[in-house]
Design an enzyme around this catalytic site. Structure first.
Site, PDB file in Angstrom:
ATOM      1  N   ARG A   1       3.674  -5.246  -0.255  1.00  0.00           N
ATOM      2  CA  ARG A   1       3.586  -4.447  -1.476  1.00  0.00           C
ATOM      3  C   ARG A   1       2.211  -4.722  -2.096  1.00  0.00           C
ATOM      4  NH1 ARG A   1       8.565  -7.041  -1.247  1.00  0.00           N
ATOM      5  NH2 ARG A   1      10.380  -5.642  -1.143  1.00  0.00           N
TER       6      ARG A   1
ATOM      7  N   LYS B   1       9.507  -9.938  -4.140  1.00  0.00           N
ATOM      8  CA  LYS B   1      10.412  -9.603  -5.242  1.00  0.00           C
ATOM      9  C   LYS B   1      11.576 -10.587  -5.301  1.00  0.00           C
ATOM     10  CE  LYS B   1      11.422  -5.244  -5.828  1.00  0.00           C
ATOM     11  NZ  LYS B   1      11.837  -3.856  -5.565  1.00  0.00           N
TER      12      LYS B   1
ATOM     13  N   HIS C   1       1.294   2.219  -0.482  1.00  0.00           N
ATOM     14  CA  HIS C   1       2.692   2.320  -0.072  1.00  0.00           C
ATOM     15  C   HIS C   1       2.812   3.103   1.233  1.00  0.00           C
ATOM     16  CE1 HIS C   1       6.849   1.566  -1.194  1.00  0.00           C
ATOM     17  NE2 HIS C   1       7.158   2.773  -0.748  1.00  0.00           N
TER      18      HIS C   1
ATOM     19  N   ARG D   1       2.349   0.745   3.945  1.00  0.00           N
ATOM     20  CA  ARG D   1       3.587  -0.036   4.140  1.00  0.00           C
ATOM     21  C   ARG D   1       4.554   0.760   5.027  1.00  0.00           C
ATOM     22  NH1 ARG D   1       6.563  -4.303   2.034  1.00  0.00           N
ATOM     23  NH2 ARG D   1       8.661  -3.885   1.269  1.00  0.00           N
TER      24      ARG D   1
ATOM     25  N   HIS E   1      12.482  -7.330   2.845  1.00  0.00           N
ATOM     26  CA  HIS E   1      13.688  -6.699   2.318  1.00  0.00           C
ATOM     27  C   HIS E   1      14.877  -7.630   2.487  1.00  0.00           C
ATOM     28  CE1 HIS E   1      11.911  -2.927   1.364  1.00  0.00           C
ATOM     29  NE2 HIS E   1      11.550  -2.668   2.595  1.00  0.00           N
TER      30      HIS E   1
ATOM     31  N   TYR F   1      11.776   3.390   4.842  1.00  0.00           N
ATOM     32  CA  TYR F   1      10.409   3.146   5.296  1.00  0.00           C
ATOM     33  C   TYR F   1      10.175   3.633   6.726  1.00  0.00           C
ATOM     34  CZ  TYR F   1       9.822   0.287   1.180  1.00  0.00           C
ATOM     35  OH  TYR F   1       9.743  -0.133  -0.121  1.00  0.00           O
TER      36      TYR F   1
END
Length: 349
Positions: free
Chosen positions: A192, A218, A291, A294, A317, A326
């Site tokens: 990210r 995250k 993005h 990604r 993830h 994705y």
């Protein structure tokens, strides 16, 4: 807490407490700082649109519907000159509306637990944002030819003549080496953009002869991702020759530095990608966002039959199901799959 014990707090007071809670979560590492600020910003916007002095428990599903509609018509503050609202026309994108609705839902889920409302009014909300009709082109994965052109340009840029002053550039740092490294990391590892700009020099280490990047993602999760050899080579060259020292010769903490020697901002990354894209042959050039790179990483790793769990871990993830967002289709992919159909082996010679 029983319904009779609901605390009748105002919208403003409940939002202030909620914002304090989400920011505390970012301090303890259970919520990424960028996510915490997003939740906080949306909660404060909700309070302004709903009426700060109203009692939170008095809000109905219809009241929240009205807030969602007001938000949809709210001018987009990211534009230099926001366009005036037009009756019946949304100023906010479908993605922004959906994000705001998720933030409001999270706020009310917490309000139920905290005892500020008897029932969650989101159950009675009828306003739904329009679904997006797929990703914009620049957010989709590059084809193999486009990705190879971009990566080739990044490597050529990074391999430019070392040292020396360049017109319009600083003599004490090589920003072209930094730009090449940024594109290589985005396209080969798929972080990210916030993970990229938060990277520090100490997050890169060697284990068993392989260079790794410890990525802080995250939700306080970390992952150690091995770097492909060509990317590791450019990283080593950048650490050796590309970064300027701070005053008194001190080593800066951040990996990626701006022209002024400060940590590179998230908003600067797109400009870096565009500069590298300008060096790609026109027939292989296509605009792309961080993005989108990604998406490119995930799509080509999966197309090469890389283990899905390994791809999940590379991208950071928590759930395999998220990979579906994705994974883009590649030209010729279905044709190649049907040529080697497992139920129809090729005829014997």
């Amino acid at each position: 807490m029983r319904p009779g014990e609901v605390e009748r707090v105002t919208v403003a007071e409940s939002v202030d407490r909620y914002v304090e809670m989400v920011r505390a979560k970012s301090v303890t590492g259970t919520l990424a700082p960028s996510s915490a600020e997003l939740y906080a910003r949306d909660a404060l916007t909700f309070a302004a649109l709903a009426g700060p002095g109203r009692v939170l428990d008095d809000l109905s599903g219809g009241d929240v519907d009205e807030v969602l509609l007001r938000f949809a018509r709210k001018p987009d503050g990211r534009r230099a000159r926001p366009e005036p609202a037009v009756a019946g026309v949304a100023s906010q994108s479908a993605a922004s509306q959906a994000r705001f609705r998720r933030s409001v839902s999270a706020f009310f889920r917490y309000a139920v637990v905290a005892g500020w409302v008897q029932l969650d009014p989101m159950a009675a909300v009828t306003v739904r944002p329009r679904r997006r009709g797929g990703l914009r082109a620049e957010r989709r994965a590059l084809t193999a030819e486009q990705a190879e052109g971009l990566l080739g340009a990044a490597r050529d840029l990074a391999a430019g003549p070392p040292g020396g002053a360049v017109a319009g550039r600083r003599a004490d740092q090589r920003t072209e080496l930094r730009d090449g490294l940024i594109v290589l990391l985005l396209a080969a590892v798929g972080p990210r953009v916030s993970e990229l700009t938060r990277a520090d020099v100490e997050h890169f280490f060697v284990n068993g002869g392989t260079r790794y990047w410890r990525i802080f993602g995250k939700g306080g999760r970390t992952r150690d991702v091995p770097l492909p050899g060509p990317v590791a080579d450019v990283l080593d060259a950048y650490l050796r020759d590309g970064r300027r020292l701070l005053d008194r010769g001190r080593e800066p903490k951040a990996l990626l530095l701006s022209w002024r020697g400060r940590r590179l901002a998230r908003g600067d990354v797109q400009g870096v990608i565009d500069r590298v894209l300008a060096r790609v042959e026109p027939e292989r050039r296509r605009g792309v966002t961080p993005h989108g790179l990604r998406h490119t990483t995930a799509t080509h790793l999966l197309a090469a039959a890389t283990d899905m769990d390994a791809v999940r871990r590379v991208l950071g993830h928590a759930d395999l199901s998220t990979l579906g967002r994705y994974r883009d289709e590649l030209p010729g992919e279905l044709e190649a799959a049907m040529r080697v159909h497992p139920l129809l082996p090729p005829p014997r010679a």
